[in-house]
Motif scaffolding. Sequence first.
Motif, PDB file in Angstrom:
ATOM      1  N   LYS A 219       0.992  -1.159   0.015  1.00 51.37           N
ATOM      2  CA  LYS A 219       0.033  -0.094   0.123  1.00 51.37           C
ATOM      3  C   LYS A 219       0.721   1.323  -0.015  1.00 51.37           C
ATOM      4  CE  LYS A 219      -3.757  -2.158   2.456  1.00 51.37           C
ATOM      5  NZ  LYS A 219      -4.551  -1.987   3.728  1.00 51.37           N
ATOM      6  N   ASP A 220       1.995   1.017   0.611  1.00 46.91           N
ATOM      7  CA  ASP A 220       2.837   2.092   0.619  1.00 46.91           C
ATOM      8  C   ASP A 220       3.765   2.389  -0.557  1.00 46.91           C
ATOM      9  OD1 ASP A 220       4.584   4.298   2.137  1.00 46.91           O
ATOM     10  OD2 ASP A 220       6.217   2.889   1.387  1.00 46.91           O
ATOM     11  N   ASN A 221       4.232   1.233  -1.286  1.00 48.52           N
ATOM     12  CA  ASN A 221       5.031   1.304  -2.447  1.00 48.52           C
ATOM     13  C   ASN A 221       5.051  -0.154  -3.004  1.00 48.52           C
ATOM     14  OD1 ASN A 221       6.905   2.152  -4.306  1.00 48.52           O
ATOM     15  ND2 ASN A 221       8.693   1.355  -3.169  1.00 48.52           N
ATOM     16  N   LYS A 222       5.013  -0.180  -4.467  1.00 50.57           N
ATOM     17  CA  LYS A 222       5.164  -1.498  -5.187  1.00 50.57           C
ATOM     18  C   LYS A 222       6.800  -1.856  -5.296  1.00 50.57           C
ATOM     19  CE  LYS A 222       1.106  -2.072  -7.979  1.00 50.57           C
ATOM     20  NZ  LYS A 222       0.310  -2.357  -9.453  1.00 50.57           N
ATOM     21  N   ASP A 223       7.199  -2.357  -4.438  1.00 49.03           N
ATOM     22  CA  ASP A 223       8.460  -2.813  -4.057  1.00 49.03           C
ATOM     23  C   ASP A 223       8.637  -4.116  -4.762  1.00 49.03           C
ATOM     24  OD1 ASP A 223      10.815  -4.197  -2.644  1.00 49.03           O
ATOM     25  OD2 ASP A 223      11.491  -2.140  -2.694  1.00 49.03           O
ATOM     26  N   ALA A 224       9.564  -4.346  -5.693  1.00 51.93           N
ATOM     27  CA  ALA A 224       9.421  -5.577  -6.228  1.00 51.93           C
ATOM     28  C   ALA A 224       9.935  -6.760  -5.308  1.00 51.93           C
ATOM     29  CB  ALA A 224      10.730  -5.639  -7.496  1.00 51.93           C
ATOM     30  N   SER A 225      10.805  -6.526  -4.388  1.00 57.70           N
ATOM     31  CA  SER A 225      11.197  -7.507  -3.392  1.00 57.70           C
ATOM     32  C   SER A 225      10.031  -7.887  -2.504  1.00 57.70           C
ATOM     33  CB  SER A 225      12.393  -6.995  -2.550  1.00 57.70           C
ATOM     34  OG  SER A 225      12.076  -5.869  -1.809  1.00 57.70           O
ATOM     35  N   VAL A 226       9.260  -7.055  -2.094  1.00 61.29           N
ATOM     36  CA  VAL A 226       7.935  -7.218  -1.190  1.00 61.29           C
ATOM     37  C   VAL A 226       7.049  -8.081  -2.367  1.00 61.29           C
ATOM     38  CG1 VAL A 226       6.199  -6.284  -0.306  1.00 61.29           C
ATOM     39  CG2 VAL A 226       8.288  -5.062  -0.268  1.00 61.29           C
ATOM     40  N   ILE A 227       6.743  -7.682  -3.426  1.00 59.82           N
ATOM     41  CA  ILE A 227       6.056  -8.581  -4.224  1.00 59.82           C
ATOM     42  C   ILE A 227       6.393  -9.972  -4.477  1.00 59.82           C
ATOM     43  CG2 ILE A 227       4.869  -8.620  -6.809  1.00 59.82           C
ATOM     44  CD1 ILE A 227       5.081  -5.652  -6.790  1.00 59.82           C
ATOM     45  N   LYS A 228       7.775 -10.175  -4.559  1.00 59.93           N
ATOM     46  CA  LYS A 228       8.105 -11.628  -4.812  1.00 59.93           C
ATOM     47  C   LYS A 228       8.025 -12.561  -3.585  1.00 59.93           C
ATOM     48  CE  LYS A 228      12.641 -12.354  -3.730  1.00 59.93           C
ATOM     49  NZ  LYS A 228      14.227 -12.309  -4.166  1.00 59.93           N
ATOM     50  N   ASP A 229       8.258 -11.846  -2.278  1.00 60.09           N
ATOM     51  CA  ASP A 229       8.150 -12.361  -0.877  1.00 60.09           C
ATOM     52  C   ASP A 229       6.602 -12.767  -0.585  1.00 60.09           C
ATOM     53  OD1 ASP A 229      10.896 -12.778  -0.122  1.00 60.09           O
ATOM     54  OD2 ASP A 229      11.072 -10.410   0.318  1.00 60.09           O
ATOM     55  N   LEU A 230       5.736 -11.659  -1.272  1.00 64.68           N
ATOM     56  CA  LEU A 230       4.351 -11.839  -0.906  1.00 64.68           C
ATOM     57  C   LEU A 230       3.864 -13.029  -1.983  1.00 64.68           C
ATOM     58  CD1 LEU A 230       1.736 -11.124   0.490  1.00 64.68           C
ATOM     59  CD2 LEU A 230       1.383  -9.288  -1.316  1.00 64.68           C
ATOM     60  N   ALA A 231       4.356 -12.940  -3.158  1.00 68.05           N
ATOM     61  CA  ALA A 231       3.844 -14.001  -4.110  1.00 68.05           C
ATOM     62  C   ALA A 231       4.071 -15.359  -3.738  1.00 68.05           C
ATOM     63  CB  ALA A 231       4.632 -13.756  -5.424  1.00 68.05           C
ATOM     64  N   LYS A 232       5.494 -15.593  -3.153  1.00 65.20           N
ATOM     65  CA  LYS A 232       5.986 -16.766  -2.738  1.00 65.20           C
ATOM     66  C   LYS A 232       4.998 -17.434  -1.399  1.00 65.20           C
ATOM     67  CE  LYS A 232      10.810 -16.723  -3.982  1.00 65.20           C
ATOM     68  NZ  LYS A 232      12.175 -17.095  -3.960  1.00 65.20           N
ATOM     69  N   ALA A 233       4.599 -16.363  -0.476  1.00 66.18           N
ATOM     70  CA  ALA A 233       3.920 -16.830   0.622  1.00 66.18           C
ATOM     71  C   ALA A 233       2.645 -17.283  -0.041  1.00 66.18           C
ATOM     72  CB  ALA A 233       3.786 -15.617   1.730  1.00 66.18           C
ATOM     73  N   TYR A 234       1.711 -16.431  -1.112  1.00 60.25           N
ATOM     74  CA  TYR A 234       0.605 -17.143  -1.309  1.00 60.25           C
ATOM     75  C   TYR A 234       0.904 -18.464  -2.205  1.00 60.25           C
ATOM     76  CZ  TYR A 234      -1.982 -12.774  -0.652  1.00 60.25           C
ATOM     77  OH  TYR A 234      -2.579 -11.735  -0.033  1.00 60.25           O
ATOM     78  N   TYR A 235       2.017 -18.601  -2.765  1.00 59.93           N
ATOM     79  CA  TYR A 235       2.282 -19.887  -3.241  1.00 59.93           C
ATOM     80  C   TYR A 235       2.351 -21.260  -2.281  1.00 59.93           C
ATOM     81  CZ  TYR A 235       4.788 -23.994  -5.513  1.00 59.93           C
ATOM     82  OH  TYR A 235       4.759 -25.157  -5.781  1.00 59.93           O
ATOM     83  N   TYR A 236       3.202 -20.816  -1.302  1.00 60.77           N
ATOM     84  CA  TYR A 236       3.109 -21.735  -0.290  1.00 60.77           C
ATOM     85  C   TYR A 236       1.891 -22.086   0.511  1.00 60.77           C
ATOM     86  CZ  TYR A 236       8.223 -21.776  -0.933  1.00 60.77           C
ATOM     87  OH  TYR A 236       9.618 -21.982  -1.538  1.00 60.77           O
ATOM     88  N   THR A 237       1.215 -20.969   0.516  1.00 61.30           N
ATOM     89  CA  THR A 237      -0.403 -21.306   1.131  1.00 61.30           C
ATOM     90  C   THR A 237      -1.441 -21.721   0.180  1.00 61.30           C
ATOM     91  OG1 THR A 237      -0.871 -18.955   0.824  1.00 61.30           O
ATOM     92  CG2 THR A 237       0.053 -19.674   3.152  1.00 61.30           C
ATOM     93  N   LYS A 238      -0.845 -22.291  -0.963  1.00 61.08           N
ATOM     94  CA  LYS A 238      -1.517 -22.686  -2.297  1.00 61.08           C
ATOM     95  C   LYS A 238      -2.717 -21.901  -2.685  1.00 61.08           C
ATOM     96  CE  LYS A 238      -1.019 -27.425  -0.569  1.00 61.08           C
ATOM     97  NZ  LYS A 238      -1.869 -28.766  -0.233  1.00 61.08           N
ATOM     98  N   LYS A 239      -2.334 -20.513  -2.585  1.00 57.09           N
ATOM     99  CA  LYS A 239      -3.260 -19.428  -3.238  1.00 57.09           C
ATOM    100  C   LYS A 239      -2.631 -18.884  -4.521  1.00 57.09           C
ATOM    101  CE  LYS A 239      -4.882 -17.920   1.430  1.00 57.09           C
ATOM    102  NZ  LYS A 239      -4.567 -16.890   2.363  1.00 57.09           N
ATOM    103  N   TYR A 240      -2.758 -20.049  -5.458  1.00 54.75           N
ATOM    104  CA  TYR A 240      -1.968 -19.868  -6.740  1.00 54.75           C
ATOM    105  C   TYR A 240      -2.400 -18.686  -7.684  1.00 54.75           C
ATOM    106  CZ  TYR A 240      -0.540 -24.586  -5.196  1.00 54.75           C
ATOM    107  OH  TYR A 240      -0.222 -25.744  -4.202  1.00 54.75           O
ATOM    108  N   ASP A 241      -3.669 -18.367  -7.824  1.00 60.41           N
ATOM    109  CA  ASP A 241      -4.045 -17.356  -8.478  1.00 60.41           C
ATOM    110  C   ASP A 241      -3.535 -15.994  -7.945  1.00 60.41           C
ATOM    111  OD1 ASP A 241      -6.051 -18.584 -10.242  1.00 60.41           O
ATOM    112  OD2 ASP A 241      -7.545 -18.782  -8.688  1.00 60.41           O
ATOM    113  N   LYS A 242      -3.455 -15.768  -6.851  1.00 69.41           N
ATOM    114  CA  LYS A 242      -2.658 -14.595  -6.320  1.00 69.41           C
ATOM    115  C   LYS A 242      -1.507 -14.567  -6.434  1.00 69.41           C
ATOM    116  CE  LYS A 242      -6.206 -13.416  -2.620  1.00 69.41           C
ATOM    117  NZ  LYS A 242      -6.444 -13.079  -1.184  1.00 69.41           N
ATOM    118  N   ALA A 243      -0.795 -15.713  -6.112  1.00 65.73           N
ATOM    119  CA  ALA A 243       0.672 -15.852  -6.570  1.00 65.73           C
ATOM    120  C   ALA A 243       1.037 -15.411  -7.937  1.00 65.73           C
ATOM    121  CB  ALA A 243       1.270 -17.175  -6.254  1.00 65.73           C
TER     122      ALA A 243
END
Length: 383
Positions: A219-243
């Motif tokens: 919400k503060d800034n579209k930081d690439a490293s944050v997007i990557k870590d967040l995407a991985k967290a969604y992948y590991y929690t099986k939320k593949y669409d969001k990942a």
Amino acid sequence: MKKLLIICMLFSLQALGQAQTVAIDKEKIFDLYQNQRYAEAGEYLKTSYSSETTDLKALTQIGYCFLMAGNNVEAEKYYAKADAIQPGNLPILFSLASINTRRGNTEKAKLYYGNIVKLDSNNFIVYKLLANLYLSDKDSLKMVYLLKANKLVPTDGDVAADLAAVHSVYQNYDRAYEVLNVAIKADPENLVLQRSKLPIANLLKKYDEVIASGESLLKDNKDASVIKDLAKAYYYTKKYDKAVTLFRQLEEMLMQNENTLYFTTLSYRNLKNYKMATLYAKKTIDEAISPNTSSYYALLGLAYEEDEKFTLADAAYKKGLQFNSNPNLYYRLATLHDTKFKRSKSAMNYYQLYLKSKPNPKNDAEEIKFVQARIEQMALLTK
């Protein structure tokens, strides 16, 4: 703050006037300080005192002026004189260490900071500055100094982030996480610390925490490293669409890499979108291969050829062609088969492929002329 600095300097000038019978125009110095004309102030004080002066306050005042003016050579000269007169003076040692750090003389800087540690073993700043002189996170002394600094002031964000990075290098993720946690509790709005914590929390499988923190950070800034870590967290929690959505954002930002493309492939596969999984598997392979790989094999083949290991050279050149149709590889194969293996048919084939691969008309003019002539010669011989 600026006025306070000037007042302090004026007190120092008053002390200088009392220490020696030197005529100092205080109004002139005040004007130079106020307008930040430190170089002029340094030259004025320098000419006011003999080059042989042993007045400590005068030496440090002149050294300070040159330091503020960015004249590190002159600043070091005066501070070094002051250090010789009064060894163990902390402000002088700090100044000398700072000057040498600026000049890239890290070994001398380490020596001066080391002398400060001997005098004041609980000086947080010196441990922090010492740690910064060691560039590699794998340097054991960097960890030693960061640990000491962190123990003295565990809430300092810079030290916490650096120490966490060092712990991560040694895969001490629990310790890295705890160090960051302490600093974040003291400064909850420190986004640098929160971003540093995300990859470590992922490795510790604290996925819900990564998702909550990551969404807030975006919400503060579209930081690439944050997007990557967040995407991985969604992948590991099986939320593949969001990942997938987040991994695709990295592509739009041109911040994708082999690892993120690999996870995108896995996400599409788990969504049973095999067409996209295939596409991203190919993208992953392309990303993993350096565009220079074929050139590296060309160099390897040439080394083999010069060592008269022609079979190995032939294999290296052919391997390079699997990555890119490099004209140089076709040329090397053609001449190798022509002159070393005496295989006219395969040599002719490689010569023709060389011309078809569109070598640079300007840079490869001599090779192109030779190949064209050689093809004509070989054609005549086969008639």
